[in-house]
Design an enzyme around this catalytic site. Structure first.
Site, mmCIF file in Angstrom:
data_model
loop_
_atom_site.group_PDB
_atom_site.id
_atom_site.type_symbol
_atom_site.label_atom_id
_atom_site.label_comp_id
_atom_site.label_asym_id
_atom_site.label_seq_id
_atom_site.Cartn_x
_atom_site.Cartn_y
_atom_site.Cartn_z
ATOM 1 N N ASP A 13 0.818 -1.226 0.000
ATOM 2 C CA ASP A 13 0.000 0.000 0.000
ATOM 3 C C ASP A 13 0.845 1.267 0.000
ATOM 4 O O ASP A 13 0.444 2.303 0.544
ATOM 5 C CB ASP A 13 -0.949 0.030 1.219
ATOM 6 C CG ASP A 13 -1.951 -1.101 1.182
ATOM 7 O OD1 ASP A 13 -2.311 -1.530 0.083
ATOM 8 O OD2 ASP A 13 -2.364 -1.545 2.267
ATOM 9 N N LYS A 16 2.040 2.302 -4.910
ATOM 10 C CA LYS A 16 2.688 1.750 -6.121
ATOM 11 C C LYS A 16 1.878 2.047 -7.377
ATOM 12 O O LYS A 16 2.438 2.355 -8.422
ATOM 13 C CB LYS A 16 2.830 0.221 -5.996
ATOM 14 C CG LYS A 16 3.710 -0.246 -4.872
ATOM 15 C CD LYS A 16 3.706 -1.755 -4.770
ATOM 16 C CE LYS A 16 2.391 -2.342 -4.345
ATOM 17 N NZ LYS A 16 1.944 -2.037 -2.979
ATOM 18 N N GLY A 40 -4.721 -4.214 -3.647
ATOM 19 C CA GLY A 40 -5.704 -3.158 -3.861
ATOM 20 C C GLY A 40 -4.933 -1.929 -4.306
ATOM 21 O O GLY A 40 -4.198 -1.344 -3.518
ATOM 22 N N HIS A 41 -5.044 -1.590 -5.571
ATOM 23 C CA HIS A 41 -4.213 -0.532 -6.167
ATOM 24 C C HIS A 41 -5.095 0.617 -6.626
ATOM 25 O O HIS A 41 -5.968 0.435 -7.471
ATOM 26 C CB HIS A 41 -3.424 -1.100 -7.348
ATOM 27 C CG HIS A 41 -2.411 -2.132 -6.939
ATOM 28 N ND1 HIS A 41 -1.736 -2.925 -7.831
ATOM 29 C CD2 HIS A 41 -1.952 -2.475 -5.717
ATOM 30 C CE1 HIS A 41 -0.900 -3.715 -7.174
ATOM 31 N NE2 HIS A 41 -1.029 -3.471 -5.889
ATOM 32 N N GLN A 223 1.822 -5.937 -3.217
ATOM 33 C CA GLN A 223 2.333 -6.077 -1.836
ATOM 34 C C GLN A 223 3.657 -5.305 -1.680
ATOM 35 O O GLN A 223 3.849 -4.322 -2.366
ATOM 36 C CB GLN A 223 2.485 -7.554 -1.446
ATOM 37 C CG GLN A 223 1.157 -8.278 -1.237
ATOM 38 C CD GLN A 223 0.483 -8.710 -2.529
ATOM 39 O OE1 GLN A 223 1.084 -9.378 -3.346
ATOM 40 N NE2 GLN A 223 -0.762 -8.356 -2.712
HETATM 41 P P1 GDP Z 1 -0.750 0.493 -3.578
HETATM 42 O O1 GDP Z 1 -1.409 -0.777 -3.115
HETATM 43 O O2 GDP Z 1 0.701 0.529 -3.251
HETATM 44 O O3 GDP Z 1 -1.007 0.804 -5.009
HETATM 45 O O4 GDP Z 1 -1.416 1.665 -2.714
HETATM 46 P P2 GDP Z 1 -2.976 1.804 -2.305
HETATM 47 O O5 GDP Z 1 -3.758 2.206 -3.494
HETATM 48 O O6 GDP Z 1 -3.433 0.601 -1.563
HETATM 49 O O7 GDP Z 1 -2.896 2.949 -1.224
HETATM 50 C C1 GDP Z 1 -2.351 4.193 -1.500
HETATM 51 C C2 GDP Z 1 -3.415 5.254 -1.209
HETATM 52 O O8 GDP Z 1 -2.786 6.516 -1.144
HETATM 53 C C3 GDP Z 1 -4.451 5.389 -2.299
HETATM 54 O O9 GDP Z 1 -5.684 5.777 -1.722
HETATM 55 C C4 GDP Z 1 -3.910 6.525 -3.179
HETATM 56 O O10 GDP Z 1 -4.922 7.192 -3.906
HETATM 57 C C5 GDP Z 1 -3.321 7.400 -2.136
HETATM 58 N N1 GDP Z 1 -2.173 8.204 -2.552
HETATM 59 C C6 GDP Z 1 -1.134 7.884 -3.382
HETATM 60 N N2 GDP Z 1 -0.217 8.875 -3.393
HETATM 61 C C7 GDP Z 1 -0.679 9.835 -2.554
HETATM 62 C C8 GDP Z 1 -0.162 11.085 -2.109
HETATM 63 O O11 GDP Z 1 0.925 11.505 -2.476
HETATM 64 N N3 GDP Z 1 -0.919 11.780 -1.193
HETATM 65 C C9 GDP Z 1 -2.112 11.339 -0.737
HETATM 66 N N4 GDP Z 1 -2.784 12.079 0.153
HETATM 67 N N5 GDP Z 1 -2.630 10.161 -1.137
HETATM 68 C C10 GDP Z 1 -1.911 9.418 -2.016
HETATM 69 P P1 IMO Z 2 -1.022 -4.077 -2.247
HETATM 70 O O1 IMO Z 2 -0.623 -4.664 -3.569
HETATM 71 C C1 IMO Z 2 -0.998 -4.399 2.080
HETATM 72 C C2 IMO Z 2 -1.145 -8.437 3.767
HETATM 73 C C3 IMO Z 2 -2.384 -8.886 4.519
HETATM 74 C C4 IMO Z 2 -1.752 -9.849 5.522
HETATM 75 C C5 IMO Z 2 -0.655 -10.504 4.699
HETATM 76 C C6 IMO Z 2 -1.039 -11.858 4.109
HETATM 77 O O2 IMO Z 2 -2.297 -3.308 -2.285
HETATM 78 O O3 IMO Z 2 0.117 -3.336 -1.634
HETATM 79 P P2 IMO Z 2 -2.618 -12.591 2.088
HETATM 80 O O4 IMO Z 2 -4.078 -12.342 1.855
HETATM 81 O O5 IMO Z 2 -1.734 -12.073 1.024
HETATM 82 O O6 IMO Z 2 -2.330 -14.013 2.426
HETATM 83 O O7 IMO Z 2 -2.284 -11.743 3.446
HETATM 84 O O8 IMO Z 2 -0.332 -9.607 3.656
HETATM 85 N N1 IMO Z 2 -1.392 -7.950 2.384
HETATM 86 C C7 IMO Z 2 -1.297 -6.663 2.021
HETATM 87 N N2 IMO Z 2 -1.058 -5.559 2.763
HETATM 88 N N3 IMO Z 2 -1.138 -4.307 0.736
HETATM 89 C C8 IMO Z 2 -1.350 -5.400 -0.004
HETATM 90 O O9 IMO Z 2 -1.363 -5.361 -1.353
HETATM 91 C C9 IMO Z 2 -1.482 -6.647 0.632
HETATM 92 N N4 IMO Z 2 -1.707 -7.908 0.207
HETATM 93 C C10 IMO Z 2 -1.636 -8.700 1.292
HETATM 94 O O10 IMO Z 2 -3.019 -7.805 5.153
HETATM 95 O O11 IMO Z 2 -1.132 -9.107 6.550
HETATM 96 MG MG MG Z 3 -2.887 -1.417 -1.829
#
Ligand code: GDP
Ligand code: IMO
Ligand code: MG
Length: 453
Positions: A13, A16, A40-41, A223
């Protein structure tokens, strides 16, 4: 031409998808190489928010080939519903490809993941319950079902007739759950195969050809480093290899084609699920980190769970540089720190048991849990950064903070994100064509100072 891996440098999270989306503008091919619908991206474009779980975020650019690679585990039901929703929003699937040899998450994997978690008590991992661990376990046990099996009724039925009775013993006797039916699974999954057929191919061959046509290939990690099965905070990890090395295995390419590895980190640190997190903040600091940036508050995209929050951990950052061979960093969510009076960065660990101080993660069993952060404290800059578009626009305090992270991790910060939108980004140096740095830091894993015993 450049082939680039984007990898999470923390616990997932990191933002990426935002970084992948920015770099996808110049990519011909975007490849997911591991994981499944646990990811979850989030990408925000023109006021629209897209949340991807299985499909590479490169799909936002029509004309970009998007590949679900052989290292992934794919829940076909989740794939079809994600794709249908994207198509309804007008996205083009004509260049979407799915590896024939990716493994399939089956209904018994979902049931076992959930039941196993519930039965673990204090040993819970906090999985996303998307069947990830059980699907990869079957792959390693060489009893998995692959996407190609969904296209071959005889193969699928033969495997199900052999496998489902075994899984039913586990479901019924171990977890007291209802049995699953071969017939029902067969009918449902052969239909998924029919719907997916047009996307299925040998994706490694496509990537190989793209390399030889000198196209730009972007490998999109899911991840993060500390969730890697081999190099993460085991057993509180996922069951795949998010690290840069995993991109080659998971996409089916040789390491010689990789030009660049970009690590994505938040300006602080978050984690969803269980496991060690030395810089976690339990007081109002943690709550502020979680809530700031609303409506982009720190809540898991896949499960809706609140993310645990804490200060940036440079020890884990250096570890991510080492494990992935990072060339540069993209730091996201700098704006979240804008209003803090003081900001802390963990620069070393002190072993609670021995008093020894480390500047790298020690490899002894259980050590991660015993690490107490040693912090360096920064004055907050107390100015909004969301409208900054260059390094020089940033408040001096924010510049110092980024410079410090770069010094601590021994890699340049190439990109800085100051908001979720595409344009809320600062390019400090070209993340793809910047100079190659030689990594140098010594005394790895040896205590920097030993306590007087
Ligand atoms: P990922 O799994 O690494 O792709 O990241 P996620 O989408 O799970 O979580 C990142 C969250 O931060 C999302 O809600 C993005 O929209 C948000 N986000 C990304 N870059 C920024 C930033 O620079 N500032 C803020 N406030 N939110 C951001
Ligand atoms: P993105 O791609 C954050 C965490 C789960 C748990 C552990 C194992 O959005 O960064 P799993 O279901 O993979 O067996 O869970 O890994 N986890 C993540 N945490 N971002 C993710 O994906 C994750 N995918 C799995 O919360 O701790
Ligand atoms: Mg994510």
């Amino acid at each position: 031409m450049a082939n680039v891996i984007v990898v999470g440098a923390q616990f997932g999270d990191e933002g990426k998808a935002k970084v992948t989306d920015l770099l996808s503008k110049n990519a011909d091919v975007v490849v997911r190489y591991q994981g499944g619908s646990n990811a979850g991206h989030t990408v925000v474009v023109d006021g629209e928010t897209y949340k991807f779980h299985l499909i590479p975020s490169g799909i936002l650019y029509s004309g970009t080939m998007c590949i679900l690679g052989p290292g992934m585990v794919i829940d076909p039901k989740a794939f079809i519903s994600e794709l249908d929703a994207l198509k309804k929003r007008g996205l083009d699937d004509s260049k979407l490809k799915v590896s024939a040899t990716a493994h399939v998450t089956m209904p018994y994997h979902l049931a076992i993941d959930a039941a196993e978690e519930d039965s673990r008590g204090g040993r819970k991992i906090g999985t996303t319950k998307r069947g990830i661990g059980p699907t990869y376990a079957d792959k390693c046990d060489r009893i998995g079902i692959r996407i190609e099996d969904l296209l071959d009724p005889d193969a699928l039925l033969g495997k199900l007739e052999w496998l489902v009775p075994k899984k039913n013993i586990i479901l019924e006797r171990l977890y007291n759950l209802p049995q699953q039916s071969v017939d029902a699974i067969f009918k449902e999954y052969i239909e998924y195969g029919r719907k997916m057929q047009r996307y299925v191919c040998d994706t490694s061959a496509i990537i190989f050809e793209s390399v030889h046509e000198r196209k730009n290939i972007l490998f999109e990690g899911a991840q993060g480093t500390l969730l890697d099965l081999d190099h993460g905070s085991y057993p509180y990890v996922t069951s795949s290899s998010p690290c840069a090395g995993g991109a080659c295995i998971g996409a089916g390419v040789g390491p010689t084609i990789i030009d660049r590895v970009i690590g994505v980190s938040k300006a602080f640190q978050t984690r969803v699920g269980e496991g060690p997190f030395p810089t976690e903040q339990f007081d109002e600091v943690g709550e502020r980190l979680r809530q700031t940036g609303t409506p982009w508050a720190e809540v898991g995209v896949t499960t809706g769970r609140p993310r645990r929050c804490g200060w940036f951990d440079a020890v884990l950052g250096r570890y991510a540089v080492r494990i992935n061979g990072l060339d540069c960093l993209a730091i996201t969510k700098l704006d979240v720190l804008d209003e803090f009076d003081e900001i802390q960065v963990c620069v070393a660990y002190k072993d609670r048991k021995t008093g020894d101080v480390y500047n790298d993660l020690p490899s002894m069993a259980g050590a991660f849990w015993r690490m107490e952060p040693i912090y360096e404290t920064f004055q907050g800059w107390k100015k909004q950064t969301v409208d900054c578009r260059s390094y020089s626009d940033l408040p001096a305090g924010a510049q110092r903070y980024l410079d410090f992270i770069s010094e601590q991790l021994h890699v340049p910060v190439a990109l800085v994100s100051v908001g979720p939108k595409r344009d809320q980004t600062i390019v400090i140096e070209d993340p793809i064509h910047g100079p190659k740095r030689v990594l140098s830091y010594s005394n790895l894993q040896a205590p920097v100072t030993r306590s007087a015993k």
